[in-house]
Scaffold this active site. Sequence first.
Site, PDB file in Angstrom:
ATOM      1  CE1 TYR A  44     -10.444  15.870  22.694  1.00  0.00           C
ATOM      2  CE2 TYR A  44     -12.675  15.685  23.568  1.00  0.00           C
ATOM      3  CZ  TYR A  44     -11.370  16.131  23.686  1.00  0.00           C
ATOM      4  OH  TYR A  44     -10.994  16.854  24.784  1.00  0.00           O
ATOM      5  CD  GLU A 103      -2.969  -1.160   0.263  1.00  0.00           C
ATOM      6  OE1 GLU A 103      -2.851  -0.392  -0.724  1.00  0.00           O
ATOM      7  OE2 GLU A 103      -3.931  -1.918   0.419  1.00  0.00           O
TER       8      GLU A 103
END
Length: 209
Positions: free
Chosen positions: A119, A73
Amino acid sequence: MSESRLREEMARLAKSLFDRGFSVGSAGNISAAVADGLLITPTNSCLGFLDPARISKLDRDGNHVAGDPPSKEAPLHRAFYDTRPGTGAVVHLHSTYATALSCMAETDPADCVPPLTPYVVMRVGRVPLVPYFRPGDPRGGELIRALEGRHAAVLLANHGPVVSGRELAATVYAAEELEETARLLVILRGVPVRMLDAAAVAELRQAFG
């Protein structure tokens, strides 16, 4: 931070993710920028058992110059570094709940993770869905580049999350925040939910970027 210390930090944080179930087997990969290139976890390696000395190193052109063969990847990671100036790390996991969101037909491809908590807005931001591609297909990097650096994190369809950030620890924390928010979203399916409104989101973005 020196390269040797960064290698140790990658192994430490990767083990923490593995030990707490954010990755299993040889799933997931992590990278971090160094002055002359990129460190990235080796292909088919387990995040729980990394040898810092064997972590792969790529030069600025993506050539493998040290360590074990890099994750397949790597093009996905390099696309974030190339399109988001200041990126210092990229974390790709197959964490359960974020991957579940990436598989659900009802997930909004423009905004996979709505503003449920402050958050997730502060640490992750808007998360689009990237269309499915075979793991390791260089097309993944092309799809990330097409986003032109507008997003710090994405969900890969039927695959899992990828999160970028300015430094390694903060990027790991953001990936954890994304997974925990995804878990809440799955748990709360079918239940009336109060999301943060536009004013609250704008305030957070102004305060924290």
